[in-house]
Design a protein around this motif. Structure first.
Motif, PDB file in Angstrom:
ATOM      1  N   LEU A  33     -11.211 107.399  63.033  1.00 32.57           N
ATOM      2  CA  LEU A  33     -10.407 106.832  61.949  1.00 32.57           C
ATOM      3  C   LEU A  33     -10.727 107.527  60.629  1.00 32.57           C
ATOM      4  O   LEU A  33      -9.827 107.806  59.831  1.00 32.57           O
ATOM      5  N   VAL A  34     -12.016 107.834  60.402  1.00 37.23           N
ATOM      6  CA  VAL A  34     -12.391 108.511  59.159  1.00 37.23           C
ATOM      7  C   VAL A  34     -11.762 109.894  59.121  1.00 37.23           C
ATOM      8  O   VAL A  34     -11.216 110.324  58.093  1.00 37.23           O
ATOM      9  N   ALA A  35     -11.819 110.596  60.265  1.00 38.75           N
ATOM     10  CA  ALA A  35     -11.209 111.933  60.327  1.00 38.75           C
ATOM     11  C   ALA A  35      -9.718 111.834  60.027  1.00 38.75           C
ATOM     12  O   ALA A  35      -9.168 112.640  59.263  1.00 38.75           O
ATOM     13  N   ALA A  36      -9.070 110.821  60.602  1.00 39.83           N
ATOM     14  CA  ALA A  36      -7.638 110.636  60.344  1.00 39.83           C
ATOM     15  C   ALA A  36      -7.393 110.364  58.868  1.00 39.83           C
ATOM     16  O   ALA A  36      -6.447 110.893  58.274  1.00 39.83           O
ATOM     17  N   ALA A  37      -8.268 109.553  58.273  1.00 37.77           N
ATOM     18  CA  ALA A  37      -8.119 109.234  56.854  1.00 37.77           C
ATOM     19  C   ALA A  37      -8.241 110.497  56.005  1.00 37.77           C
ATOM     20  O   ALA A  37      -7.509 110.678  55.030  1.00 37.77           O
ATOM     21  N   ILE A  38      -9.190 111.381  56.390  1.00 39.44           N
ATOM     22  CA  ILE A  38      -9.359 112.632  55.641  1.00 39.44           C
ATOM     23  C   ILE A  38      -8.057 113.421  55.665  1.00 39.44           C
ATOM     24  O   ILE A  38      -7.559 113.872  54.624  1.00 39.44           O
ATOM     25  N   VAL A  39      -7.481 113.563  56.862  1.00 38.87           N
ATOM     26  CA  VAL A  39      -6.234 114.324  56.994  1.00 38.87           C
ATOM     27  C   VAL A  39      -5.126 113.658  56.181  1.00 38.87           C
ATOM     28  O   VAL A  39      -4.376 114.329  55.452  1.00 38.87           O
ATOM     29  N   LEU A  40      -5.032 112.333  56.268  1.00 38.52           N
ATOM     30  CA  LEU A  40      -3.970 111.619  55.561  1.00 38.52           C
ATOM     31  C   LEU A  40      -4.085 111.806  54.048  1.00 38.52           C
ATOM     32  O   LEU A  40      -3.094 112.099  53.375  1.00 38.52           O
ATOM     33  N   VAL A  41      -5.310 111.637  53.527  1.00 40.30           N
ATOM     34  CA  VAL A  41      -5.492 111.801  52.075  1.00 40.30           C
ATOM     35  C   VAL A  41      -5.092 113.203  51.658  1.00 40.30           C
ATOM     36  O   VAL A  41      -4.399 113.418  50.664  1.00 40.30           O
TER      37      VAL A  41
END
Lengths: 353, 367
Positions: A33-41
């Protein structure tokens, strides 16, 4: 009827398979989820501000993450036991400033190997004081480290020096220009610093320590239940001592990188910015009650925090709001963790029925 | 006297001589205060023991003393409120913003000061309610919740002022900051009044007694029908209201508000509480101890100033005192022997402050 139950079984099996796959993507501490958040931001801010989608941003984020990551790893080791060590920034600036001052007075010629060795040594000594108080005398972690934080920061300003060291001689002053790869841009380029390699090596080493050694596992066990871990026979005193020593050494190295990267040393720096590191570690999936957390999660948490930091600057949010963003982020992430914990517990209990 | 005893609680029920004999006797603190006074009087005879210095101490003490009382109350339930400085600053900014936007609130008169105090206490109480809700309803640990909200409130205060100094403040609030009655600063009298009220809350109200019970033994409290969430909520609201009051005093003592006042007060407030004999693992708090600790630390600070030692040296002294007080407590609890200290068990979180519901599922292992 039999066909009905068979189809129900098939549905529940496929649901279980989906669930397993989902858990694997998310990771045991929510790393996915953190990795996904990084990509999203990254995507979101880039959509608003196209300069953001560049290697310059990526290199800048990574370079800025190095010192934060070193502090965060030390913080993680103690958080795993259920305690919060608040003295890491004071240790970092103590080591960084003292070494910069020594170099500027010609005690050594600014050789980075010497600087790193001195930084590690100072960090180890200050970490040993924390270890003595917390691991041996068993005093409460938070209050004691708030105390040693004041001692280290105050001693630095009272007795080591209070003036800015504007320049450092030799290699130490040029750490920020040691690039492996360089990306140039109109507004000024950025390089990926060589220090990335030792920091990655440290991450791997800490990860091995945490997952493959008895002392590392002791930290997790202690976070689960102090009394339980003690009765099973985990060497808690040694584990906590070592955690503080490692944390001190890493903070010392972080301090050296900090002063090297900005090519000047301000003794009032860092102390008071602890929340960045706390937020990074908590976002990386470490439990605030101890017993859960991983190096990978912490790395991703630090990258996300530093990325958000850059994003706020790119979006023109005044820095006065930084603390609001950090505080709110911690509250949201920990709330999600707690809600998730409750639901996973009810799942376990439901499964037992 | 009997009325005083009934107000100040069971400790005073034993009479003065009885009180001095208890484990929580304030006598050692009085002794420390006298020793500190004598040391600095000898070291700086022309500066330290003067009337002017005493008055300056009286002006400086109330804000940290009230923050110390707030931290004390949170420690009573084995909690910790690290957000007090943030709450105080946010209340202070609320007062300044009110004066900026409401014409009436920038005027003179004591009515305005009272209204400002109410505004600050409401803002503080609301902040405390946020802490209480996070801890009791969502299940946060005290430390992480108040650490994060502390930065959040401080950040809000700074964000609202945009880093600028708001100096349009009601004139009588500034008067409060410098007023004296018979040479005694009014805000010091306010501090004493707040301390007495806290003594009553601690010893004579349902909230205080339930908080004490939860801090002593959370399981026994639950089995006695004490509802932890409500008590935790009440405790943090009280902490917030106290921090709001400290914010009023901040505002009265400075010419302008920018939301960054007293950033070093968090450690000082914790130090005041534990030096005052408050048990950070919960169950015991002493208002008298906290007041004495405030006086002692203020004397140390003034003494350091009198000796031309820097603020940073005072910070070192604070840190060293925190460590020394904690170590001394451990020493005393373990019969005063190094062997006892080194071989004691690490106090477990689960012994006292189990998070809500946690105690229900963990089996109790008997030895």
């Amino acid at each position: 009827m039999s066909s009905l139950s068979a189809s129900a079984q098939a549905t529940s099996q496929s649901a279980r398979a989906w669930h397993t796959a989902w858990r694997r993507v998310v990771g045991s501490n929510g790393e996915g989820l953190v990795a996904a958040a990084i990509v999203l931001v990254w995507l979101f801010v880039g959509a608003v501000h196209s300069d953001f989608w560049s290697f310059v941003t990526i290199f800048n984020v990574i370079d800025n993450s190095l010192e934060t990551l070193l502090f965060a790893l030390g913080f993680l080791l103690i958080l795993l036991t259920g305690g919060m060590n608040m003295s890491f920034d004071a240790v970092g600036i103590f080591a960084g400033y003292s070494v910069a001052l020594m170099a500027s007075h010609g005690v050594f010629n600014g050789n980075v190997v010497v600087a790193v060795a001195l930084g590690l040594g100072i960090g180890l000594c200050l970490g040993a004081i924390n270890a003595l108080l917390v691991a041996v005398l068993k005093l409460p972690v938070l209050i004691v480290t708030l105390g040693t934080r004041a001692i280290y920061a105050g001693a630095l300003l009272s007795w080591v020096g209070s003036a800015l060291v504007p320049r450092m001689p030799g290699w130490l002053g040029g750490i920020n220009s040691w690039s492996m790869v360089y990306a140039s841009a109109k507004g000024g380029g950025a390089g990926l610093n060589w220090f990335v390699i030792p920091v990655i090596a440290i991450c791997v080493a800490v990860s091995i320590f945490l997952t493959r050694t008895v002392l590392g596992r002791s930290l997790y066990a202690m976070g689960g239940s102090v009394e339980g871990a003690r009765r099973v026979g985990f060497p808690l005193t040694w584990a906590v001592t070592l955690a503080f020593l490692i944390g001190g050494a890493l903070a010392g190295l972080g301090g050296i990188i900090h002063v090297g990267m900005i090519s000047s040393a301000d003794p009032t720096d860092l102390v008071g910015n602890e929340l960045t590191v706390v937020a990074a570690v908590v976002i990386g999936g470490a439990s605030i009650f101890g017993g859960r957390g991983s190096v990978l999660g912490t790395v991703l948490g630090v990258l996300l925090i530093e990325l958000i930091n850059f994003a706020l600057i790119a979006l023109g949010v005044p820095t006065a709001w930084d603390n609001v963003a950090l505080g709110a982020l911690i509250l949201i992430v920990v709330s999600l963790q707690l809600v998730g914990r409750h639901s996973s517990r009810s799942q376990v209990l439901g499964g037992l029925k | 006297m009997s009325k005083l005893r009934s107000v100040l609680g069971p400790e005073w029920g034993r009479g003065v001589v009885g009180l001095l004999r208890t484990r929580h006797s304030p006598l050692p603190l009085v002794g420390v205060a006298i020793v500190v006074y004598v040391i600095f009087t000898v070291a700086a005879p022309n500066v330290f023991p003067t009337g002017g210095n005493m008055q300056a101490m009286g002006f400086a003490m109330p804000e940290v003393g009230i923050l110390g009382l707030a931290v004390m109350f949170s420690m009573l339930i084995a909690g910790m409120d690290l957000s007090v400085v943030g709450v105080a600053n946010l209340s202070s900014v609320a007062i300044a913003e009110a004066a900026l936007h409401v014409h009436f609130l920038a005027g003179g008169g004591w009515g305005v000061v009272i209204l400002d105090a109410i505004i600050a206490m409401v803002v503080g109480g609301a902040c405390g309610a946020v802490n209480g809700a996070l801890i009791s309803l969502v299940g946060f640990g005290d430390i992480i919740a108040t650490l994060a909200t502390g930065y959040l409130f401080l950040g809000l205060a700074l964000g609202i002022t945009r880093g600028a100094v708001l100096s349009k403040l009601p004139p009588d609030l500034a008067t409060l900051g410098i007023a004296r009655v018979g040479g005694v600063p009014v805000i010091f009298l306010v501090f004493l009044a707040v301390a007495i009220v806290m003594g009553v809350v601690l010893n004579r109200t349902r909230l205080g007694l339930r908080a004490m019970l939860i801090g002593t033994n959370v399981t026994a409290a639950r089995l006695s029908g004490v509802r932890r969430p409500q008590v935790v909520m009440g405790t943090y609201v009280v902490c917030g209201v106290l921090a709001g009051l400290a914010g009023v005093i901040f505002t009265g003592r400075v010419a302008g508000v920018n939301g960054t006042y007293g950033s070093s007060y968090v450690l000082l407030a914790v130090l005041i509480a534990i030096l005052g004999g408050v048990d950070p693992t919960g169950g015991f708090a002493s208002v008298l101890g906290v007041v004495l600790a405030t006086v002692i630390l203020q004397m140390v600070q003034s003494g350091f100033t009198a000796l031309n030692l820097s603020q940073f040296t005072y910070e070192v002294a604070q840190g060293a005192l925190v460590v020394a007080v904690l170590a001394a407590n451990v020493w005393r609890k373990n019969g005063g022997s190094l062997r006892g200290v080194l071989h004691r068990r690490r106090p477990s979180r689960n012994d006292k402050a189990a998070p809500p519901g946690e105690g229900d599922v963990q089996p109790v292992i008997q030895e």
